[in-house]
Enzyme design. Sequence first.
Site, PDB file in Angstrom:
ATOM      1  N   GLU A 159      48.995  19.197  23.874  1.00 45.29           N
ATOM      2  CA  GLU A 159      47.671  19.113  24.471  1.00 45.29           C
ATOM      3  C   GLU A 159      46.654  18.332  23.635  1.00 45.29           C
ATOM      4  O   GLU A 159      45.751  17.714  24.188  1.00 45.29           O
ATOM      5  CB  GLU A 159      47.128  20.537  24.717  1.00 45.29           C
ATOM      6  CG  GLU A 159      47.811  21.287  25.838  1.00 45.29           C
ATOM      7  CD  GLU A 159      47.495  20.683  27.189  1.00 45.29           C
ATOM      8  OE1 GLU A 159      46.348  20.785  27.652  1.00 45.29           O
ATOM      9  OE2 GLU A 159      48.416  20.072  27.774  1.00 45.29           O
ATOM     10  N   SER A 183      61.377  64.243  62.541  1.00 48.74           N
ATOM     11  CA  SER A 183      61.770  65.644  62.351  1.00 48.74           C
ATOM     12  C   SER A 183      61.594  66.141  60.927  1.00 48.74           C
ATOM     13  O   SER A 183      61.739  67.347  60.680  1.00 48.74           O
ATOM     14  CB  SER A 183      63.232  65.829  62.779  1.00 48.74           C
ATOM     15  OG  SER A 183      63.376  65.594  64.165  1.00 48.74           O
TER      16      SER A 183
END
Length: 866
Positions: free
Chosen positions: A173, A439
Amino acid sequence: MDFRISADDRVGAQPKKASKPRQTAKAEAKPRKGARVEPSLGQASSMFSTGERPVGGSGNGPKGGGKPPRRGKASTPRGNKPRKSRSGGFLMGLLWWGFVACLWGGIAVIGIIVYYGAQLPSSNTWAVPDRPPNIRILAADGSLISNRGQTGGEAVTYRELPYYVPAAIIASEDRRFMSHFGVDPIGMASVVLEMIKARGVTRGASTITQQVAKNLFLTPDQTLGRKVQEAILAVWLEQNYTKEEILELYMNRVYFGAGATGIEAAAQTYFGVSARNLSLGQAAMLAGILPAPSAYNPKSSPERAIERQRLSLNAMASEGYITAEEATAAQIDPNQSVRTRVAGSESYVADWVESLMTAYIGDIESDVIVQTTIDYKMQKDAEFIVREQVAAEGGKRGFTQGALVAMDVDGKVRAMVGGVDYQKSQYNRAVTAKRQPGSTFKPFVYMAAMEKGYTPDTLAEDAQFDYNGWSPRNASGKYAGTVTLRQGLAYSINTIAARLAIDVTPQAVIDVATRMGISSELIAVPSIALGTQEVNLLELTSAYAPFANGGMGVIPNVITRIESKAGDVLYEASDAGPGRVVAPDVLAKMDDMLRTAVEVGTGKRANIGGWEVGGKTGTTQDAKDALFIGFTSAMVTGVWLGNDDATKTTLSGGNVPATIWSQFMTKALAGKQAAPIPGGSYEGQLVSQPVVDPNTGQVIIDPNTGQPQVQYVDAATGLPVQTVTDPATGQVVQIDPNTGQPIGAGVQPLQSGQDLTAGAGLPAGGMIIDANGQQIDPTTGLPVGQIVTDQAIDPVTGFPLQAQSNGVGQAPIDPNTGLPMVLVIDPATGQQVWVPSAPAQAPQQIQQQAPANDNPRTLMDLIFGN
C-alpha cells in the site's frame, strides 16, 4: 539589424547604372544602430549583416520598377559590434516565466489549502474517534464462536502481530510509509506519470496516513476539497502519532470486504484464525485485498485473490522484508482453491446473542466478552446431522430447511441450528421464525385435563363430532372408538385432544401453556388443541423442560457471563426461575403418557438405548411443518423441518424429525450415565400451608400472635402431618405416625412420655435433618434452600382447594371424579366434612377409569397398524 541601402534603392530615385557604393562615416543613407529598416517593394536583397536574415526586399523606383542592389561583401560598420544570438534570451525568458508560474501556482495552492483547511474544525478539537465496540462470543469451553458488532473483530496491537503482517501492508500500500511526512510527493509524481502514459487512472496516490485520515475523519467523496483536507489531516496525524500507532490505526479500521473491518475480523472471516496466527501467505492475501475489497477477496473472487497475493509477496521480496524463496514458498498454486472459513450454524447463536446484549447490559460502549452455554462439539454435531438429513431426505420429501434447539433440563441452551446454511440464509428458524407446532402442543391440553382430575386411563371416544361448526378430523382418516387418554396422546388422535380442550376450556389450555413456558400470544379457541397457533421452536422446547426435570419451569438461557475487556463483570446469570409449574401427581401422569408416545406411539423412531425418553411428534396441515420435541432426564431437544415458504411436504413428525432427534441425542448423551426421568415426587418434604376455616373458607388467625395459623402437609399426599420443632435450631420435622418418632436419620429419638403434639419440640441438642441428611428450613419444613409452592390444601381432606359455586368458598377436588367435593354434616360427630359430589355426566363422552382387564391398546394397534 543593419542594412546598407544605396540612394538608388530609396523610394522615388531614378534608375542609374550600378556603381560601387561610397563608404563614408557621415553618409546619411546608413541606418542608425537599432533603427528600423523599411523593406523595398521590389525583389528581396541578398545583402544582410552577419548573423542576420533580411526583413524585407529592395525598394523600387517611382514607376514600380528597379534593379536589385549590386552584390558585394557584407561588412560591419566601424564602431558597431555584432548582435548576440536570441537563443540565450529565450532560455532566460523561459526560466523567468517558469519562476513566475511556480510562484503564482504556489500562491494558488496555498490559497486552496487555506480555503479548504478553514472548513475543518479547529485543530485543537481533532481527536481519533473510538473504534466501534466488538462483542467477542465464546462457547462454554472458551473457544471462539464469533465476533459481532460493526467491525466484526476486536482490535489488535502492532506488537501482537507477526512482523510480516504490517510488512505486507506497507509493501503493498505505501512503500515509503516509514520515510514520508504523511503525503508522498514522489509517489504522487510517479502516479501522475503512470496515468499520463496509460492515458487514464491507474491507481491511487494516497498514503497509509491519508487513508487513516479519510477513514477517521472524512467522507469517501472523491473531490478536490476532500483530498486537500485529507492531506492536511495526514500531516497532523504524522505530527501527533508515531508510525507504529498510525499503522495500528490503519490495520484495525480498514475494510477488508465480506463485512470484516480490521485485520482481526478479516483473519477470522476468511481463514478462521486470529490475526496473531496468520501465515505469511495469508497475510499477503489480506494485504492484496485492500485496493478493492469487493473484487479481490478470496470468498467472492478466489482467482483474483491468488494473483493479488503473488503481487504482495513479490513486493515484500522487492522491499527486502522476505527473500524471493520465501515469497515463492508462500504463494498458492493458481490451480488450487483458496480454503476460506465457512460460517457455520454457530453464527445463528452469535446473532441471537448479539440481539440480547442491549437487554442484558444496555448500550455497549467498549469491547465485551460474552461467555455462553453453548457446547461447541454438540453444536457442530447438530449442524452436521441436520444438514445431512436435509440433503438425504429433502429432495424425496419436498423440504429444504431444518432447525434444532437442545438444552439442559434447567434451560441452558447447548446447541442451536437456525437453518441448513448460514452463508445462504441468516434467518434464524429456531428463534425468529414462528410456525404452527401441530400435535407437539397437545401435551398442554392433556395437562390441563390431568389438573382437572382426569388420568391417563380415562376413557374417551375417538369419533367425528361437530362443535359450533368446527369438526376436527384425524390425519389418518381412521377412528378408533373408545380409547384411553394415554393412547389418545401416544397416537396423536385429534378428536380426543379437541374434546379435552372443549371440556377444560381453551383458556385453561392457554394458562397451562403459558405457565410451562410458551410466551407467544395465544387466542382461546377450541382449535388451539391441534396446535394451530404459531410459536417458535425455542419456547416450545423450553416448555417441555418441566416434564424432564421434575416439574420446575425454566427460562431458556444462552449467556452465563459478560465481561469488559478489562475483566469487569457486567452481567452474570442467575439460577433463579419460575419455580414449580407442575404438581407432582400431574407430572407423573404426563410423563407416563409422553413415554408411551415414544415407546409405542408416533415417536417410536426417537428411542435411544439405555435412556427413558418422553416426547411428542407434530405435523401440521399439508405437512407444512414437521416437529419432534423430546426429553430425557439430562436434556430436552426440539427439531423442526419444512420450507420457508410453507409449501406442502410429505414429512411427519415421526419420520425425519424423530430420526434427527435420535441421532443427535445419541451423540449428545454419549458417555453420560443414564438416569430415569424424575417423577417430581415431594416424598419426604413438608409444605407449609395456612389453616382454613371450612365454614368460611377464610384463613384462621391465631389469637395469640395475630398471624395466620400454619399447618404442615405431606407434599407427596397433600395430607396434614404431625410435626415437632427443634428448640435449638427452630427446624420442623415430621413425626412418623407408626413409631411416634421424628422421621430422618441422625435425629435424636423422642423420650418416652414426651409431648408429641405439633410444635412441642425436641430434646436440646437434637439434630433436625431429613431422611437424605439435609437440614430442614424451619419456615417451610423443606431442605434448606429449597422452595416448593403449591395450591392451598384443605385442612380436613388434604386435597387441593378450588373455587366452587355452593357459597362455601373453596372446595377440594375429588381425585376419583375430578369434581369439587361437597361440605356436609357428619351425623356421627356433628362436624362438617367434605364428601364426593354426585357423579356428573362425563363431558364429550369422556368416561372414568377403564376396567382392569380392558386393553384398548390392542385396538389401537389394529387401527393404526402399530
